[in-house]
Scaffold this motif. Sequence first.
Motif, PDB file in Angstrom:
ATOM      1  N   LEU B 140      79.398  18.835   6.148  1.00 38.45           N
ATOM      2  CA  LEU B 140      80.266  19.063   7.011  1.00 38.45           C
ATOM      3  C   LEU B 140      81.611  18.941   6.823  1.00 38.45           C
ATOM      4  N   ALA B 141      82.167  18.601   5.577  1.00 42.22           N
ATOM      5  CA  ALA B 141      83.533  18.398   5.201  1.00 42.22           C
ATOM      6  C   ALA B 141      84.415  19.664   5.249  1.00 42.22           C
ATOM      7  N   GLY B 142      83.657  20.847   5.740  1.00 42.20           N
ATOM      8  CA  GLY B 142      84.642  21.907   5.846  1.00 42.20           C
ATOM      9  C   GLY B 142      85.380  22.540   4.690  1.00 42.20           C
ATOM     10  N   GLU B 143      84.803  22.235   3.675  1.00 42.83           N
ATOM     11  CA  GLU B 143      85.268  22.618   2.280  1.00 42.83           C
ATOM     12  C   GLU B 143      84.617  23.854   1.583  1.00 42.83           C
ATOM     13  N   GLN B 144      83.420  23.540   1.415  1.00 40.99           N
ATOM     14  CA  GLN B 144      82.392  24.335   0.331  1.00 40.99           C
ATOM     15  C   GLN B 144      81.475  24.945   1.441  1.00 40.99           C
ATOM     16  N   LEU B 145      80.793  25.991   1.095  1.00 43.85           N
ATOM     17  CA  LEU B 145      79.698  26.518   1.745  1.00 43.85           C
ATOM     18  C   LEU B 145      78.326  25.594   1.456  1.00 43.85           C
ATOM     19  N   SER B 146      77.465  25.517   2.651  1.00 45.62           N
ATOM     20  CA  SER B 146      76.236  24.792   2.414  1.00 45.62           C
ATOM     21  C   SER B 146      75.270  25.897   1.685  1.00 45.62           C
ATOM     22  N   GLU B 147      74.282  25.349   1.298  1.00 46.50           N
ATOM     23  CA  GLU B 147      73.244  26.392   1.000  1.00 46.50           C
ATOM     24  C   GLU B 147      72.534  27.011   2.048  1.00 46.50           C
ATOM     25  N   MET B 148      73.395  27.812   2.563  1.00 48.00           N
ATOM     26  CA  MET B 148      72.886  28.719   3.768  1.00 48.00           C
ATOM     27  C   MET B 148      71.403  29.231   3.831  1.00 48.00           C
ATOM     28  N   ALA B 149      71.183  29.962   2.779  1.00 48.73           N
ATOM     29  CA  ALA B 149      69.880  30.694   2.730  1.00 48.73           C
ATOM     30  C   ALA B 149      68.822  29.937   2.339  1.00 48.73           C
ATOM     31  N   SER B 150      69.038  28.955   1.541  1.00 49.00           N
ATOM     32  CA  SER B 150      67.835  27.622   1.731  1.00 49.00           C
ATOM     33  C   SER B 150      67.519  26.955   2.788  1.00 49.00           C
ATOM     34  N   LEU B 151      68.781  26.731   3.534  1.00 48.66           N
ATOM     35  CA  LEU B 151      68.546  25.861   4.783  1.00 48.66           C
ATOM     36  C   LEU B 151      67.939  26.912   5.808  1.00 48.66           C
ATOM     37  N   LYS B 152      68.093  28.024   5.810  1.00 45.51           N
ATOM     38  CA  LYS B 152      67.282  29.025   6.913  1.00 45.51           C
ATOM     39  C   LYS B 152      65.864  29.199   6.202  1.00 45.51           C
ATOM     40  N   GLU B 153      65.553  29.185   5.090  1.00 46.40           N
ATOM     41  CA  GLU B 153      64.350  29.102   4.424  1.00 46.40           C
ATOM     42  C   GLU B 153      63.353  27.885   5.017  1.00 46.40           C
ATOM     43  N   ALA B 154      64.291  26.673   4.736  1.00 42.65           N
ATOM     44  CA  ALA B 154      63.415  25.573   5.162  1.00 42.65           C
ATOM     45  C   ALA B 154      63.141  25.529   6.784  1.00 42.65           C
ATOM     46  N   GLY B 155      64.037  26.169   7.600  1.00 44.16           N
ATOM     47  CA  GLY B 155      63.716  26.160   9.017  1.00 44.16           C
ATOM     48  C   GLY B 155      65.120  26.213   9.945  1.00 44.16           C
ATOM     49  N   CYS B 156      65.933  26.224   9.316  1.00 43.49           N
ATOM     50  CA  CYS B 156      67.152  26.214  10.317  1.00 43.49           C
ATOM     51  C   CYS B 156      67.235  27.411  11.151  1.00 43.49           C
ATOM     52  N   VAL B 157      67.423  27.386  12.409  1.00 46.62           N
ATOM     53  CA  VAL B 157      67.790  28.402  13.187  1.00 46.62           C
ATOM     54  C   VAL B 157      69.022  29.075  13.364  1.00 46.62           C
ATOM     55  N   ALA B 158      70.066  28.190  12.974  1.00 44.52           N
ATOM     56  CA  ALA B 158      71.441  28.604  13.142  1.00 44.52           C
ATOM     57  C   ALA B 158      72.286  27.840  12.066  1.00 44.52           C
ATOM     58  N   LEU B 159      73.513  28.001  12.277  1.00 40.56           N
ATOM     59  CA  LEU B 159      74.221  27.097  11.252  1.00 40.56           C
ATOM     60  C   LEU B 159      75.481  26.615  12.278  1.00 40.56           C
ATOM     61  N   SER B 160      76.174  25.589  11.835  1.00 42.89           N
ATOM     62  CA  SER B 160      77.242  24.980  12.711  1.00 42.89           C
ATOM     63  C   SER B 160      78.044  23.996  12.120  1.00 42.89           C
ATOM     64  N   ASN B 161      79.076  23.718  12.218  1.00 44.16           N
ATOM     65  CA  ASN B 161      79.856  22.765  11.455  1.00 44.16           C
ATOM     66  C   ASN B 161      80.187  21.513  12.691  1.00 44.16           C
ATOM     67  N   ALA B 162      79.349  21.519  13.849  1.00 41.17           N
ATOM     68  CA  ALA B 162      79.410  20.700  14.904  1.00 41.17           C
ATOM     69  C   ALA B 162      81.049  20.456  15.276  1.00 41.17           C
ATOM     70  N   TRP B 163      81.439  19.258  15.317  1.00 41.38           N
ATOM     71  CA  TRP B 163      82.737  18.972  15.979  1.00 41.38           C
ATOM     72  C   TRP B 163      83.765  18.941  14.398  1.00 41.38           C
ATOM     73  N   GLN B 164      83.223  18.874  13.504  1.00 39.60           N
ATOM     74  CA  GLN B 164      84.010  18.831  12.173  1.00 39.60           C
ATOM     75  C   GLN B 164      84.839  20.034  11.933  1.00 39.60           C
TER      76      GLN B 164
END
Lengths: 332, 433
Positions: B140-164
């Motif tokens: 959530l450091a706001g600098e590099q992309l997370s491994e979004m495709a892997s996160l989706k594959e693992a079960g994440c329904v959406a992405l967010s940087n919360a309040w960061q």
Amino acid sequence: MSTTADRQLQLNSQGQLRHFLNINGLDRALLTEILDTADSFASVGEQAVKKVPLLRGKVVANLFFEASTRTRTTFELAAKRLSADVLNINISTSATSKGESLKDMLQNLEAMACDMFVVRHSQSGAPHFIAEHVCPGVAIINAGDGRHAHPTQAMLDMYTIRRHKGQFEGLNVAIVGDVLHSRVARSEIKALNTLGVNEVRVVAPKTLLPTNVESLGVKVFHTMREGLADADVVIMLRLQRERMQTALLPSEKEFYQRYGLSRESLQFAKPDALVMHPGPINRGVEIESEVADGAQSVILNQVNYGIAVRMAVLSMAMSGQVAEKNILQAKR
Amino acid sequence: MRKGMKTAQVNMSILGGRLIDPFNNRDEVVDIHVANGTIVALGAAPAGFEAEQVLSAQRSVVCPGFTDLSARLGEPGFEQKGTITSETTAAVKGGVTHLCCPPDTFPVVDSQAVVRLILDHTAQFGRCLVSPIGALTKGLAGEQLSEMASLKEAGCVALSNAWQPVKSNQVLRRCMEYAATFDLTLFVNAHDASLAEGGCAHEGTVATRLGLPSIPETAETIAVVSHILLAEQTGIRLHFSQISSRTSAKLIAEAQQRGLAVTADVAIHQLLLSEEDIDHYNSLGHCMPPLRTKADQQGLREAVSAGVVQAICSDHRPHEKAAKSKPFAETEPGISGLETLLPLSLRLVDEGLLDLFTMVQRLTTGPVGVLGLARKGLAVGEKADLTVFDPEKRWQVSEETLISSGKNTPFLGEFMKGAVLATVRNGTLVYED
């Protein structure tokens, strides 16, 4: 709603002061009582034995979570003149730096049978929090919290105005400078309006005024010429140097030229206008030396009156707290 | 109200309830029959069906279980605030059968391992479906992309940087492009960190009087605008989480009118409270985004009524006592909200803002649509995830009546109208009053 809550927290069931946290919620009669009581203490400093026994046997702890020399010293002198035992606790070297919470630390002090805490804290509302949730049985005196309130400073300023002007009715009071960060200004505005002055004004650039400042009960001006016109009292606020670094002001020079109190700008006010400053003053930043030391200045008187006003507040709050305890014990 | 004490999947009949099912546009009194976790009939029971468990739902509403787009569970990392066990128990007591948890846990949800940890713990101890929202950026450091495709594959329904904060608009743009590649929805807590810096209350009359460092409305609205413009450029599906200002609602409505894929939710407390509720330094009213003005509350209400805001969520944030027992600005923001979500939503019905059917929409089809899930509600052949509630039942919010570890709610001591009588998840009774 807030006024009611502030009133309930600060007064005992008989309507006497038991905590002094905020001017909000206190009526004109009570503020006048503080000033009258201060009057009766004003001569104590001139006696050979500078003491009265009102707080004999009571323990007053000065809890300054934020550095202060003058305010702490005048509170200490006030408590000692009332014959209290005074503890000065240096918080920066004390428990909170070891990770102990504010709540735990204060409850320990309460267990050591302290009767009164004089609290200065950088967070707005900290003394309210202590009075309401931590140590309701200890009289809490707010010695300045964040940007919120500094009620004893406001009362000593009211005392100064009454001493020199005789009354509040009809006065125009201008408060100049960094109102945004000023707890003194917030308390003064409330006290002046409660005591019935004609008009309270603030004079500052927009960067140094809080949003909706009018809601506090002031008229807003952006020039000294307009803001000081017909003023009976000019209260200058301290400008801290770090305001230049946070994009609130371009430079000390530009601020001083437009909002500094100089011999020239003082001409805009009434010829007999009082010049006040809660201190510590920055000569040449918000006020010219000649004005600070001039005939209209009552800045040093303010410091002197501070002791009498704090004696008044300490003795009144202690007596209100003791009365409440007696009432509760009688009920049991 | 029930016969039999079994909590496993058994044949179940829910009798005499008013079925409100926005998925199928139904509002009628009808019986529901469940076998092997699946709805087998509405109305008359199928031939030979024997109910081992019977729920009497007379004078009550039966509806699809609520989906809550934002509820923090404490796990992993903040177990002193709550656990998957405690908070999903609170969820089903509130009628919620599916909740989404934000990624600002410790460690943050930026790896498959953390997603699996949450899902495994939920499978073991959870009472409802839990969907993690993945971190948009690493840590959530706001600098590099997370491994979004892997996160989706693992079960994440959406992405967010919360309040960061995301470090720059360039990084945000790349995040959106990459997320859009994998058909992910971006959840946004619209927040300009520089305008909000150091603030803890809405910049207005109350914060001025209390001398609290403040957060201007523009901290939210500027971020809403920049996200909408970048979404238009990148083609990502955008969902604004927990908006707090009427101007945000207007900006979102305009984007929707332009045909952009933009949705929004609001925390229920924003529809009922305002800046006045932090008066006297009431830290229970300290939340993020801050409670704003009555005019904002009104604007948000209109947006919920008009459907500009599709979902009402709890924005549940349980805290231990010490987190709220400090001077105001030092307290942690957030309200424990899962158990009051329904009765507070019913206040909007009582006040005439929503009809009961629309209220159920905002708690069911609305959030499910935001997540893009293909659910068919309470129809034959569907998994039985449902809530039975009595809209008239009164109860008092207290530290004793709340199941959540977090007792931090400004509604403490208030009487609520409306209570969940039973919650069924996958055909299993997971809560009963």
